[in-house]
Design an enzyme around this catalytic site. Structure first.
Site, PDB file in Angstrom:
ATOM      1  N   ARG A   4       0.815  -1.119  -0.019  1.00  0.00           N
ATOM      2  CA  ARG A   4       0.020  -0.092   0.011  1.00  0.00           C
ATOM      3  C   ARG A   4       0.850   1.285   0.227  1.00  0.00           C
ATOM      4  NH1 ARG A   4       0.568   3.380   4.643  1.00  0.00           N
ATOM      5  NH2 ARG A   4      -1.086   4.732   4.611  1.00  0.00           N
ATOM      6  N   GLY A  56       2.056   2.645  13.705  1.00  0.00           N
ATOM      7  CA  GLY A  56       1.433   2.301  12.446  1.00  0.00           C
ATOM      8  C   GLY A  56       1.259   3.480  11.415  1.00  0.00           C
ATOM      9  N   CYS A  57       0.510   3.074  10.313  1.00  0.00           N
ATOM     10  CA  CYS A  57       0.245   4.137   9.386  1.00  0.00           C
ATOM     11  C   CYS A  57      -0.535   5.154  10.240  1.00  0.00           C
ATOM     12  CB  CYS A  57      -0.652   3.454   8.493  1.00  0.00           C
ATOM     13  SG  CYS A  57      -1.432   4.412   6.945  1.00  0.00           S
ATOM     14  N   PHE A  58      -0.417   6.208   9.816  1.00  0.00           N
ATOM     15  CA  PHE A  58      -1.178   7.389  10.552  1.00  0.00           C
ATOM     16  C   PHE A  58      -2.604   7.660  10.152  1.00  0.00           C
ATOM     17  CE2 PHE A  58       2.213  10.516   7.690  1.00  0.00           C
ATOM     18  CZ  PHE A  58       1.359   9.816   6.648  1.00  0.00           C
TER      19      PHE A  58
END
EC number: 1.8.4.11
Length: 234
Positions: A4, A56-58
């Site tokens: 991603r 992790g992903c913001f």
């Protein structure tokens, strides 16, 4: 780096504009676990306070805290590195020292710093994962609390020790407490991403469950309407 993030690094703005986003086929949101409230918390000293956390992903971390009562703004960005390379494509290499972070501006009279951390550990991140979070791998996805001053450092460090001692999680907590130095807002296309792209596969699988877990586990602190960056007061 997850598939991603590789795709977004090749041209995120264009992909978002066309809807050609990756639908995640691996990983999912970690099960929620409502952890005990911190034994030590801050007393409100002002009408506004700021916390910076990474886990992790913001996109998902921002999405969670935009639904917390008392939060005026949750802004995605980068912390832990320098201004010169605080850019998505560079941070994505895992070589800049940054972590994808969220700066949370909140009213401590409504939601305390300790409650912010309780939500963080309960639904926003899996603190037992080292240098990764679900399908996203690399030091830029590490779990870290950037403490602003001695008060936040004491609360965060004591809380991690409290949770570890109680064996709340099946593994040791890998979350670090680092001194806050700087925060750099992420590019505009990253802001409010979970709200603006609920049908994206990655968001649906990894991030919307976190927001639902917030609603279920913290009903008194949950607000249905998110406080988006575009509408929040600075």
């Amino acid at each position: 780096m997850s598939q991603r993030h590789m795709i977004l690094g090749l041209g995120a703005a264009a992909l978002i504009a066309t809807g050609a986003l990756w639908s995640s086929s691996h990983g999912s949101a970690a099960p929620a676990m409502r952890v005990p409230a911190p034994a030590i918390d801050e007393a409100p000293q002002a009408e506004s306070e700021t916390a910076v956390v990474a886990g992790g992903c913001f996109w998902g971390v921002q999405g969670v805290f935009q639904h917390v009562r008392g939060v005026a703004q949750a802004l995605s960005g980068y912390s832990g590195g320098s201004a010169a390379n605080a850019h998505y494509e560079l941070v994505g290499t895992g070589q800049t020292g940054h972590a994808e972070s969220v700066r949370i501006t909140f009213d401590p009279r409504i939601v305390s710093y300790g409650q912010i951390l309780q939500i963080y550990f309960s639904v926003a991140t899996d603190p037992t994962e080292l240098n990764r979070q679900g399908p996203d791998v690399g030091s830029q996805y590490r779990s870290v609390i950037f403490a602003a001053g001695d008060s936040q450092r004491k609360v965060a460090s004591a809380y991690i020790a409290q949770l570890d001692k109680a064996h709340i999680f099946d593994a040791k907590i890998e979350t670090h407490v680092d001194p806050f130095k700087s925060f750099y807002p992420a590019e505009a296309y990253h802001q409010d991403f979970a709200t603006l792209h609920p049908d994206d596969g990655y968001i649906a699988e990894n991030d919307l469950p976190k927001i639902d877990n917030l609603r279920r586990l913290f009903p008194a602190l949950y607000q249905a309407e998110p406080r988006l960056v575009g509408t929040a007061a600075e």
